[in-house]
Design a protein around this motif. Sequence first.
Motif, mmCIF file in Angstrom:
data_model
loop_
_atom_site.group_PDB
_atom_site.id
_atom_site.type_symbol
_atom_site.label_atom_id
_atom_site.label_comp_id
_atom_site.label_asym_id
_atom_site.label_seq_id
_atom_site.Cartn_x
_atom_site.Cartn_y
_atom_site.Cartn_z
ATOM 1 N N UNK A 139 -59.376 19.906 13.083
ATOM 2 C CA UNK A 139 -58.615 20.512 14.179
ATOM 3 C C UNK A 139 -59.329 20.160 15.489
ATOM 4 N N UNK A 140 -58.688 19.322 16.303
ATOM 5 C CA UNK A 140 -59.235 18.982 17.615
ATOM 6 C C UNK A 140 -58.707 19.924 18.682
ATOM 7 N N UNK A 141 -59.086 19.662 19.905
ATOM 8 C CA UNK A 141 -58.702 20.538 21.015
ATOM 9 C C UNK A 141 -57.193 20.642 21.192
ATOM 10 N N UNK A 142 -56.483 19.507 21.103
ATOM 11 C CA UNK A 142 -55.025 19.531 21.290
ATOM 12 C C UNK A 142 -54.348 20.346 20.199
ATOM 13 N N UNK A 143 -54.743 20.125 18.959
ATOM 14 C CA UNK A 143 -54.140 20.867 17.846
ATOM 15 C C UNK A 143 -54.498 22.343 17.938
ATOM 16 N N UNK A 144 -55.731 22.643 18.312
ATOM 17 C CA UNK A 144 -56.159 24.036 18.484
ATOM 18 C C UNK A 144 -55.269 24.723 19.536
ATOM 19 N N UNK A 145 -54.975 24.029 20.626
ATOM 20 C CA UNK A 145 -54.114 24.585 21.672
ATOM 21 C C UNK A 145 -52.684 24.774 21.155
ATOM 22 N N UNK A 146 -52.189 23.842 20.341
ATOM 23 C CA UNK A 146 -50.844 23.973 19.763
ATOM 24 C C UNK A 146 -50.772 25.172 18.826
ATOM 25 N N UNK A 147 -51.817 25.380 18.024
ATOM 26 C CA UNK A 147 -51.852 26.531 17.116
ATOM 27 C C UNK A 147 -51.830 27.826 17.919
ATOM 28 N N UNK A 148 -52.646 27.906 18.969
ATOM 29 C CA UNK A 148 -52.682 29.105 19.815
ATOM 30 C C UNK A 148 -51.316 29.339 20.464
ATOM 31 N N UNK A 149 -50.681 28.271 20.929
ATOM 32 C CA UNK A 149 -49.363 28.384 21.559
ATOM 33 C C UNK A 149 -48.340 28.905 20.549
ATOM 34 N N UNK A 150 -48.336 28.331 19.340
ATOM 35 C CA UNK A 150 -47.394 28.749 18.306
ATOM 36 C C UNK A 150 -47.596 30.220 17.951
ATOM 37 N N UNK A 151 -48.841 30.614 17.799
ATOM 38 C CA UNK A 151 -49.125 32.008 17.446
ATOM 39 C C UNK A 151 -48.742 32.948 18.585
ATOM 40 N N UNK A 152 -48.937 32.524 19.828
ATOM 41 C CA UNK A 152 -48.535 33.351 20.970
ATOM 42 C C UNK A 152 -47.023 33.559 20.986
ATOM 43 N N UNK A 153 -46.287 32.587 20.475
ATOM 44 C CA UNK A 153 -44.831 32.699 20.386
ATOM 45 C C UNK A 153 -44.378 33.449 19.136
ATOM 46 N N UNK A 154 -45.329 33.779 18.267
ATOM 47 C CA UNK A 154 -44.989 34.488 17.032
ATOM 48 C C UNK A 154 -44.542 33.586 15.902
ATOM 49 N N UNK A 155 -44.807 32.294 16.020
ATOM 50 C CA UNK A 155 -44.420 31.371 14.949
ATOM 51 C C UNK A 155 -45.434 31.443 13.816
ATOM 52 N N UNK A 156 -44.974 31.523 12.567
ATOM 53 C CA UNK A 156 -45.908 31.443 11.444
ATOM 54 C C UNK A 156 -46.541 30.053 11.415
ATOM 55 N N UNK A 157 -47.830 29.994 11.091
ATOM 56 C CA UNK A 157 -48.565 28.729 11.038
ATOM 57 C C UNK A 157 -49.149 28.572 9.638
ATOM 58 N N UNK A 158 -48.813 27.450 9.003
ATOM 59 C CA UNK A 158 -49.368 27.095 7.694
ATOM 60 C C UNK A 158 -50.296 25.900 7.869
ATOM 61 N N UNK A 159 -51.185 25.705 6.917
ATOM 62 C CA UNK A 159 -52.150 24.616 6.966
ATOM 63 C C UNK A 159 -52.170 23.878 5.637
ATOM 64 N N UNK A 160 -52.248 22.539 5.691
ATOM 65 C CA UNK A 160 -52.470 21.797 4.451
ATOM 66 C C UNK A 160 -53.898 22.013 3.966
ATOM 67 N N UNK A 161 -54.788 22.339 4.887
ATOM 68 C CA UNK A 161 -56.185 22.629 4.590
ATOM 69 C C UNK A 161 -56.528 23.971 5.258
ATOM 70 N N UNK A 162 -56.225 25.094 4.585
ATOM 71 C CA UNK A 162 -56.401 26.409 5.217
ATOM 72 C C UNK A 162 -57.810 26.694 5.718
ATOM 73 N N UNK A 163 -58.796 25.998 5.184
ATOM 74 C CA UNK A 163 -60.171 26.255 5.601
ATOM 75 C C UNK A 163 -60.430 25.860 7.053
ATOM 76 N N UNK A 164 -59.540 25.058 7.666
ATOM 77 C CA UNK A 164 -59.749 24.651 9.059
ATOM 78 C C UNK A 164 -59.016 25.573 10.051
ATOM 79 N N UNK A 165 -58.350 26.599 9.558
ATOM 80 C CA UNK A 165 -57.617 27.527 10.426
ATOM 81 C C UNK A 165 -58.595 28.174 11.413
ATOM 82 N N UNK A 166 -58.420 27.886 12.726
ATOM 83 C CA UNK A 166 -59.355 28.464 13.701
ATOM 84 C C UNK A 166 -59.240 29.981 13.812
ATOM 85 N N UNK A 167 -58.168 30.554 13.301
ATOM 86 C CA UNK A 167 -57.985 32.004 13.369
ATOM 87 C C UNK A 167 -58.446 32.725 12.123
ATOM 88 N N UNK A 168 -58.932 31.970 11.135
ATOM 89 C CA UNK A 168 -59.340 32.603 9.862
ATOM 90 C C UNK A 168 -60.711 33.254 9.977
#
Length: 129
Positions: free
Chosen positions: A100-129
């Motif tokens: 997870x780089x800076x751009x993807x990290x920002x996209x995840x934060x944006x999606x979560x701020x909008x209330x979108x569910x976020x799934x991961x192919x590799x859940x261990x990299x979830x910055x919110x876990x």
Amino acid sequence: MPSPQPPTPEEKFADAKKLLGLPRIVVICGSTRFMAEMAEADLRETAAGKIVVKPGCDLKSPHGLWADPAEAEALKSRLDELHRAKIRLADEVLVVGDYIGDSTRAEIAYARALGRPVRFTHPEVDPGA
């Protein structure tokens, strides 16, 4: 008694998707180093009956559209805004890859701020876990 609030544009859009009977829309996010994995995720999500949107340009691969460094920087800015629009369009986000780089990290934060569910192919990299 207060008057009811008019629906937000997001609520109107969600209602329109339901009225149209559209399948769930998933947006694929992640580093463009994982373009092959994104294609595989696209295949699997499509086979599961979802509409899939994902990055359409890999600025790390040579192409005439972004050969000029100044144009590449301007294009990256436009593509970032376009991808945020894809996140707003989607019902859910699928993050592909084990990095997870800076751009993807920002996209995840944006999606979560909008209330979108976020799934991961590799859940261990979830910055919110």
